[in-house]
Design a protein around this motif. Structure first.
Motif, PDB file in Angstrom:
ATOM      1  N   LYS A  16       0.799  -1.223   0.000  1.00 37.41           N
ATOM      2  CA  LYS A  16       0.000   0.000   0.000  1.00 37.41           C
ATOM      3  C   LYS A  16       0.837   1.281   0.000  1.00 37.41           C
ATOM      4  CE  LYS A  16      -3.628  -2.283   2.620  1.00 37.41           C
ATOM      5  NZ  LYS A  16      -4.388  -2.274   3.864  1.00 37.41           N
ATOM      6  N   LYS A  17       2.156   1.138   0.103  1.00 42.33           N
ATOM      7  CA  LYS A  17       3.029   2.314   0.128  1.00 42.33           C
ATOM      8  C   LYS A  17       2.906   3.095  -1.187  1.00 42.33           C
ATOM      9  CE  LYS A  17       7.711   3.831   0.826  1.00 42.33           C
ATOM     10  NZ  LYS A  17       9.106   3.497   0.895  1.00 42.33           N
ATOM     11  N   GLU A  18       2.873   4.423  -1.067  1.00 38.83           N
ATOM     12  CA  GLU A  18       2.750   5.275  -2.256  1.00 38.83           C
ATOM     13  C   GLU A  18       4.089   5.429  -2.956  1.00 38.83           C
ATOM     14  OE1 GLU A  18       0.763   9.028  -1.659  1.00 38.83           O
ATOM     15  OE2 GLU A  18      -0.756   8.089  -0.391  1.00 38.83           O
ATOM     16  N   ARG A  19       4.064   5.248  -4.258  1.00 33.69           N
ATOM     17  CA  ARG A  19       5.244   5.467  -5.090  1.00 33.69           C
ATOM     18  C   ARG A  19       5.224   6.905  -5.632  1.00 33.69           C
ATOM     19  NH1 ARG A  19       9.687   2.729  -8.012  1.00 33.69           N
ATOM     20  NH2 ARG A  19      10.195   4.316  -9.529  1.00 33.69           N
ATOM     21  N   CYS A  20       4.046   7.367  -6.025  1.00 35.10           N
ATOM     22  CA  CYS A  20       3.844   8.737  -6.518  1.00 35.10           C
ATOM     23  C   CYS A  20       2.433   9.170  -6.095  1.00 35.10           C
ATOM     24  CB  CYS A  20       3.898   8.845  -8.040  1.00 35.10           C
ATOM     25  SG  CYS A  20       4.676   7.582  -8.991  1.00 35.10           S
ATOM     26  N   SER A  21       2.161  10.450  -6.272  1.00 32.52           N
ATOM     27  CA  SER A  21       0.841  10.965  -5.960  1.00 32.52           C
ATOM     28  C   SER A  21       0.598  12.218  -6.784  1.00 32.52           C
ATOM     29  CB  SER A  21       0.745  11.288  -4.467  1.00 32.52           C
ATOM     30  OG  SER A  21      -0.558  11.680  -4.137  1.00 32.52           O
ATOM     31  N   SER A  22      -0.660  12.462  -7.107  1.00 36.14           N
ATOM     32  CA  SER A  22      -1.018  13.646  -7.868  1.00 36.14           C
ATOM     33  C   SER A  22      -2.397  14.126  -7.416  1.00 36.14           C
ATOM     34  CB  SER A  22      -1.049  13.303  -9.364  1.00 36.14           C
ATOM     35  OG  SER A  22      -1.232  14.469 -10.132  1.00 36.14           O
ATOM     36  N   VAL A  23      -2.679  15.388  -7.677  1.00 31.28           N
ATOM     37  CA  VAL A  23      -3.981  15.966  -7.349  1.00 31.28           C
ATOM     38  C   VAL A  23      -4.605  16.444  -8.651  1.00 31.28           C
ATOM     39  CG1 VAL A  23      -5.202  17.767  -6.062  1.00 31.28           C
ATOM     40  CG2 VAL A  23      -3.188  16.667  -5.062  1.00 31.28           C
ATOM     41  N   ASP A  24      -5.834  15.996  -8.917  1.00 28.32           N
ATOM     42  CA  ASP A  24      -6.500  16.426 -10.144  1.00 28.32           C
ATOM     43  C   ASP A  24      -7.138  17.800  -9.941  1.00 28.32           C
ATOM     44  OD1 ASP A  24      -9.071  16.105  -9.031  1.00 28.32           O
ATOM     45  OD2 ASP A  24      -9.575  14.364 -10.245  1.00 28.32           O
ATOM     46  N   ARG A  33       0.127   3.494  -5.780  1.00 31.73           N
ATOM     47  CA  ARG A  33       0.725   2.609  -4.783  1.00 31.73           C
ATOM     48  C   ARG A  33       1.640   1.588  -5.451  1.00 31.73           C
ATOM     49  NH1 ARG A  33      -1.723   4.022  -0.269  1.00 31.73           N
ATOM     50  NH2 ARG A  33      -3.762   4.984  -0.430  1.00 31.73           N
ATOM     51  N   ILE A  34       2.598   1.075  -4.700  1.00 31.68           N
ATOM     52  CA  ILE A  34       3.506   0.070  -5.249  1.00 31.68           C
ATOM     53  C   ILE A  34       2.705  -1.135  -5.726  1.00 31.68           C
ATOM     54  CG2 ILE A  34       5.388  -1.515  -4.697  1.00 31.68           C
ATOM     55  CD1 ILE A  34       6.530   0.774  -2.928  1.00 31.68           C
ATOM     56  N   GLY A  35       1.710  -1.564  -4.954  1.00 32.72           N
ATOM     57  CA  GLY A  35       0.790  -2.587  -5.398  1.00 32.72           C
ATOM     58  C   GLY A  35       1.376  -3.975  -5.504  1.00 32.72           C
ATOM     59  N   ASN A  36       0.976  -4.698  -6.544  1.00 31.27           N
ATOM     60  CA  ASN A  36       1.448  -6.062  -6.794  1.00 31.27           C
ATOM     61  C   ASN A  36       1.339  -6.346  -8.296  1.00 31.27           C
ATOM     62  OD1 ASN A  36      -1.278  -6.631  -7.312  1.00 31.27           O
ATOM     63  ND2 ASN A  36      -1.612  -7.646  -5.363  1.00 31.27           N
ATOM     64  N   ALA A  37       1.341  -7.592  -8.690  1.00 28.44           N
ATOM     65  CA  ALA A  37       1.276  -7.941 -10.121  1.00 28.44           C
ATOM     66  C   ALA A  37      -0.092  -7.649 -10.735  1.00 28.44           C
ATOM     67  CB  ALA A  37       1.630  -9.412 -10.306  1.00 28.44           C
ATOM     68  N   GLY A 108     -10.003   5.915   5.402  1.00 34.24           N
ATOM     69  CA  GLY A 108      -9.641   7.254   4.959  1.00 34.24           C
ATOM     70  C   GLY A 108      -8.693   7.298   3.767  1.00 34.24           C
ATOM     71  N   LYS A 109      -8.353   6.154   3.206  1.00 33.62           N
ATOM     72  CA  LYS A 109      -7.413   6.089   2.070  1.00 33.62           C
ATOM     73  C   LYS A 109      -8.152   5.698   0.800  1.00 33.62           C
ATOM     74  CE  LYS A 109      -3.549   5.851   4.789  1.00 33.62           C
ATOM     75  NZ  LYS A 109      -3.007   7.080   5.150  1.00 33.62           N
ATOM     76  N   LYS A 110      -7.524   5.937  -0.341  1.00 31.87           N
ATOM     77  CA  LYS A 110      -8.077   5.574  -1.641  1.00 31.87           C
ATOM     78  C   LYS A 110      -7.158   4.552  -2.313  1.00 31.87           C
ATOM     79  CE  LYS A 110     -11.180   8.815  -1.203  1.00 31.87           C
ATOM     80  NZ  LYS A 110     -12.211   8.510  -0.281  1.00 31.87           N
ATOM     81  N   ILE A 111      -7.759   3.656  -3.086  1.00 34.88           N
ATOM     82  CA  ILE A 111      -6.979   2.667  -3.843  1.00 34.88           C
ATOM     83  C   ILE A 111      -5.998   3.403  -4.759  1.00 34.88           C
ATOM     84  CG2 ILE A 111      -7.078   0.910  -5.669  1.00 34.88           C
ATOM     85  CD1 ILE A 111      -7.992  -0.238  -3.026  1.00 34.88           C
ATOM     86  N   GLY A 112      -6.486   4.358  -5.519  1.00 25.34           N
ATOM     87  CA  GLY A 112      -5.634   5.133  -6.413  1.00 25.34           C
ATOM     88  C   GLY A 112      -5.475   4.473  -7.771  1.00 25.34           C
TER      89      GLY A 112
END
Length: 130
Positions: A16-24, A33-37, A108-112
């Motif tokens: 779930k760690k964030e690699r990048c983030s942006s605001v629209d 998020r780093i995620g998985n396969a 309080g978090k979003k999948i992203g």
């Protein structure tokens, strides 16, 4: 040996760690998020050859191009004089859980960002990452 029953709906592991983030433009903060396969950075950086945060963040900085409830799509373009233009599609889930309920970002978090790819091709050309 005693075995405990397994839950049939056990969620798959994902980072779930964030690699990048942006605001629209509408103020939605959308993490990648780093995620998985299956989803996130680990999914699309390998499978679709998108290896720079800018290739995800630039489309996210624009208006939503397609919306279906909490599922959002953003489009962006990468241009190179020698190679032409490629359309980047970024799909994001602006909700705590995925549609199927398998992934949960936490309270309080979003999948992203779920995935990002070059429209019309399995893998983006290497030049988009330059």
């Amino acid at each position: 040996m005693l075995e405990l029953p397994r839950s049939a709906s056990a969620a798959p592991w994902w980072n779930k760690k964030e690699r990048c983030s942006s605001v629209d433009p509408e103020g939605r903060e959308i993490p990648t998020r780093i995620g998985n396969a299956e989803l996130g950075w680990n999914h699309f950086s390998g499978r679709h050859n998108i290896r720079k945060c800018d290739l995800v963040n630039i489309p996210l900085g624009g208006q939503v191009d397609k919306k279906d409830g909490a599922n959002l799509e953003y489009y962006g373009y990468v241009t190179n004089r020698a190679h032409g233009t490629v359309k980047i599609v970024v799909k994001a889930r602006y909700a705590r859980k995925t549609d199927d309920g398998r992934y949960d970002a936490g309270s309080g978090k979003k999948i992203g960002v779920i995935t990002a790819y070059c429209k019309g091709m399995q893998k983006c050309p290497n030049w988009v990452n330059q």
